[in-house]
Design a protein around this motif. Structure first.
Motif, short mmCIF file in Angstrom:
data_model
loop_
_atom_site.label_atom_id
_atom_site.label_comp_id
_atom_site.label_asym_id
_atom_site.label_seq_id
_atom_site.Cartn_x
_atom_site.Cartn_y
_atom_site.Cartn_z
N GLY A 1 6.33 -30.11 83.00
CA GLY A 1 4.92 -29.74 82.89
C GLY A 1 4.09 -30.06 84.11
N SER A 2 4.67 -30.78 85.07
CA SER A 2 3.91 -31.15 86.27
C SER A 2 3.84 -29.98 87.25
CB SER A 2 4.56 -32.36 86.96
OG SER A 2 5.88 -32.04 87.39
N LYS A 3 2.84 -30.02 88.14
CA LYS A 3 2.67 -29.03 89.20
C LYS A 3 2.54 -29.78 90.53
CE LYS A 3 0.38 -25.59 86.25
NZ LYS A 3 1.49 -24.61 86.28
N HIS A 4 3.09 -29.22 91.57
CA HIS A 4 3.10 -29.89 92.86
C HIS A 4 2.69 -28.89 93.95
CE1 HIS A 4 5.10 -33.41 91.10
NE2 HIS A 4 5.72 -32.51 90.35
N ALA A 5 1.54 -29.16 94.56
CA ALA A 5 1.03 -28.30 95.61
C ALA A 5 1.75 -28.58 96.93
CB ALA A 5 -0.47 -28.51 95.77
N PHE A 6 1.77 -27.60 97.80
CA PHE A 6 2.45 -27.76 99.08
C PHE A 6 1.80 -26.86 100.12
CE2 PHE A 6 4.70 -24.54 96.57
CZ PHE A 6 4.63 -23.45 97.41
N ASP A 7 2.06 -27.19 101.38
CA ASP A 7 1.71 -26.31 102.49
C ASP A 7 2.94 -25.53 102.95
OD1 ASP A 7 -1.17 -27.06 103.13
OD2 ASP A 7 -0.20 -29.03 103.12
N VAL A 8 4.08 -26.23 102.98
CA VAL A 8 5.36 -25.63 103.33
C VAL A 8 6.37 -26.05 102.27
CG1 VAL A 8 7.20 -25.49 105.05
CG2 VAL A 8 4.82 -25.67 105.80
N VAL A 9 7.22 -25.13 101.86
CA VAL A 9 8.21 -25.43 100.82
C VAL A 9 9.58 -24.92 101.25
CG1 VAL A 9 7.79 -23.30 99.51
CG2 VAL A 9 8.71 -25.32 98.34
N SER A 10 10.60 -25.65 100.85
CA SER A 10 11.98 -25.24 101.15
C SER A 10 12.80 -25.36 99.87
CB SER A 10 12.57 -26.12 102.25
OG SER A 10 13.91 -25.75 102.52
N VAL A 11 13.73 -24.41 99.67
CA VAL A 11 14.54 -24.38 98.45
C VAL A 11 16.01 -24.53 98.82
CG1 VAL A 11 15.10 -23.11 96.35
CG2 VAL A 11 12.85 -22.80 97.44
N ASP A 12 16.67 -25.49 98.19
CA ASP A 12 18.10 -25.73 98.39
C ASP A 12 18.68 -26.27 97.08
OD1 ASP A 12 20.63 -26.19 99.44
OD2 ASP A 12 20.08 -28.07 100.43
N THR A 13 18.67 -25.42 96.07
CA THR A 13 19.09 -25.81 94.73
C THR A 13 20.54 -25.48 94.43
OG1 THR A 13 18.27 -23.71 93.88
CG2 THR A 13 16.77 -25.60 93.77
N GLY A 14 21.23 -24.79 95.34
CA GLY A 14 22.59 -24.39 95.07
C GLY A 14 22.66 -23.21 94.12
N SER A 15 23.83 -23.05 93.48
CA SER A 15 24.05 -21.94 92.57
C SER A 15 24.87 -22.44 91.38
CB SER A 15 24.81 -20.81 93.28
OG SER A 15 26.09 -21.27 93.73
N THR A 16 25.06 -21.57 90.42
CA THR A 16 25.91 -21.88 89.26
C THR A 16 26.92 -20.76 89.08
OG1 THR A 16 24.29 -20.85 87.78
CG2 THR A 16 24.14 -23.24 88.09
N PRO A 17 28.03 -21.02 88.39
CA PRO A 17 29.02 -19.95 88.18
C PRO A 17 28.43 -18.77 87.38
CG PRO A 17 30.01 -22.08 87.77
CD PRO A 17 28.53 -22.32 87.93
N VAL A 18 28.96 -17.59 87.66
CA VAL A 18 28.52 -16.37 86.96
C VAL A 18 29.19 -16.31 85.59
CG1 VAL A 18 28.51 -13.86 87.00
CG2 VAL A 18 28.22 -15.13 89.13
N ILE A 19 28.41 -16.52 84.54
CA ILE A 19 28.95 -16.40 83.18
C ILE A 19 28.01 -15.62 82.27
CG2 ILE A 19 30.29 -18.54 83.34
CD1 ILE A 19 28.13 -19.89 81.65
N ALA A 20 26.83 -15.28 82.77
CA ALA A 20 25.81 -14.64 81.92
C ALA A 20 26.31 -13.33 81.30
CB ALA A 20 24.54 -14.40 82.72
N GLY A 21 27.17 -12.61 82.01
CA GLY A 21 27.62 -11.32 81.50
C GLY A 21 28.85 -11.38 80.62
N ILE A 22 29.31 -12.60 80.30
CA ILE A 22 30.52 -12.75 79.49
C ILE A 22 30.14 -13.29 78.11
CG2 ILE A 22 32.79 -13.84 79.32
CD1 ILE A 22 32.73 -14.18 82.36
N PRO A 23 30.20 -12.47 77.08
CA PRO A 23 29.82 -12.93 75.73
C PRO A 23 30.62 -14.18 75.33
CG PRO A 23 30.11 -10.55 75.75
CD PRO A 23 30.60 -11.05 77.07
N GLY A 24 29.90 -15.19 74.83
CA GLY A 24 30.54 -16.40 74.35
C GLY A 24 30.85 -17.43 75.41
N ALA A 25 30.62 -17.11 76.70
CA ALA A 25 31.01 -18.02 77.77
C ALA A 25 30.25 -19.33 77.72
CB ALA A 25 30.82 -17.34 79.13
N ALA A 26 28.95 -19.26 77.44
CA ALA A 26 28.14 -20.48 77.43
C ALA A 26 28.51 -21.40 76.27
CB ALA A 26 26.66 -20.12 77.36
#
Length: 377
Positions: free
Chosen positions: A95-120
């Motif tokens: 619920g918090s918010k954080h203001a910035f002047d410059v922002v960088s994103v480096d969150t990585g990725s996750t495996p592709v499973i969204a299109g496979i029924p039952g995978a999760a």
């Protein structure tokens, strides 16, 4: 001096280098904060070694809170759910918010499973790593107490999937546990991006270790009984580990950032968003539009120094520098035991000495972040 706010979203390989460099050489008037849900971030190069039992947790995890404190930055333990591009503010899961002047994103990725029924529901992705490690501890305990072999399926036969299957098997055998492994891929070969010698070497290792290999076997769905493959064939499995291709988080596109067709944040040669000049991205979450490269920790590590320099320049309003990625990267792929195969372009070589070489590289990398830095290199 007016304070500038630099916000780093995600504790990936590039961002830990940014924090280290800003700690060694602080930017006057800059307030730096890192948002990451987990205090400890894993180094991907050593994760198979941790699974196999060659390393302890602290050997291959960076304490983001400690790293930030040494650098005079703030660590915020939550995850970002979106960016308000008009107000330059990040909204978080708590619920918090954080203001910035410059922002960088480096969150990585996750495996592709969204299109496979039952995978999760039926199985666990390798990322987020903390959740997988909890599952792995439970799986090891189950294998130790099993009276018949557990059936473990690893879906994805890139370097990550191959290394993980071999590492898990090595550790379970060391535990005197019981398990049978199957490696499944929709491709016609394992390690598709590597030279033939590497593929042949690992195919032989898998055969020697008794790991079954299913090629040309796309997973259609996952059930409590196992995996439904092409033509309706069922691969029985008690446990499924997903190590498939990279999937992007949803919030960058939903926030109005320019992305590629898969949803990864588009960046130019400066690792800067073409649509929002105050936003930068690196690692798996970024898509280098002019010079595409595979999703790999090697490239994320290499992006750290130029990203740190451009974030510093962006805070000053100075001209940015171009990042020129290497055409190919050295891959040191372990075989579960203390043995590894080196893959570089068309070349391949292997041996216990390659594992020792990899170990020296990896431990030297970790020393930069788990102890006070001594210089700015």
């Amino acid at each position: 001096m007016t304070s500038k706010r630099l916000l780093l979203i995600g504790g990936g390989h590039s961002h830990v280098e940014v924090i280290r460099r800003f700690g060694i050489n602080p930017e006057p008037g800059a307030a730096v904060a890192l948002i990451s849900p987990d205090r400890h971030t894993s180094y991907s190069g050593m994760l198979p070694g941790l699974i196999a039992g060659h390393y302890h947790f602290g050997d291959c995890h960076i304490d983001l809170d400690a790293l930030c404190r040494r650098a005079g930055a703030a660590w915020i333990g939550t995850s970002v759910t979106g960016i308000d591009t008009e107000r330059r503010s990040a909204s978080c899961a708590d619920g918090s918010k954080h203001a910035f002047d410059v922002v960088s994103v480096d969150t990585g990725s996750t495996p592709v499973i969204a299109g496979i029924p039952g995978a999760a529901r039926h199985g666990i992705p390798i990322k987020p790593v903390p959740r997988f490690l909890e599952y792995w501890a439970t799986l090891r305990a189950a294998a130790r107490s099993a009276t018949i072999d557990l059936r473990i399926a690893v879906v994805g036969a890139g370097a990550g999937g191959v290394e993980l299957a071999l590492a898990m098997q090595h550790r379970i055998r060391a535990d005197s546990g019981r398990a049978r492994f199957t490696l499944i891929t929709d491709g016609s070969a394992i390690l598709a991006s590597h030279p033939t010698r590497v593929r042949r070497r690992f195919t032989a290792v898998l055969r020697q270790r008794g790991i079954s290999l299913r090629l040309n076997a796309p997973v259609q769905s996952a059930t409590a009984d196992g995996l439904v493959l092409r033509d309706g064939e069922v691969q029985p499995a008690d446990h499924v580990i997903w190590v498939t291709g990279a999937a992007a988080p949803r919030w960058p596109r939903a926030s109005g950032l320019q992305t590629d067709t898969a949803g990864f944040i588009a960046v130019n040669a400066h690792l800067q968003s073409p649509s929002h000049a105050w936003l930068f991205a690196a690692g798996d979450v970024a898509a280098m539009m002019a010079t595409p490269r595979p999703k790999s920790g090697v490239y994320a590590v290499r992006q750290g120094p130029p990203l740190a320099e451009n974030l510093r320049r962006a805070l000053r309003g100075a001209a940015l520098v171009a990042y020129r990625p290497q055409r190919s990267a050295l891959a040191l792929i372990s075989t579960g035991d203390r043995y590894a195969v080196a893959s570089y372009g068309p070349f391949a070589f292997s041996g216990a000495w390659v594992w020792r070489w990899k170990d020296r590289i990896d431990t030297a990398f970790m020393r930069q972040y788990n102890a006070p830095a001594q210089d700015g290199r």
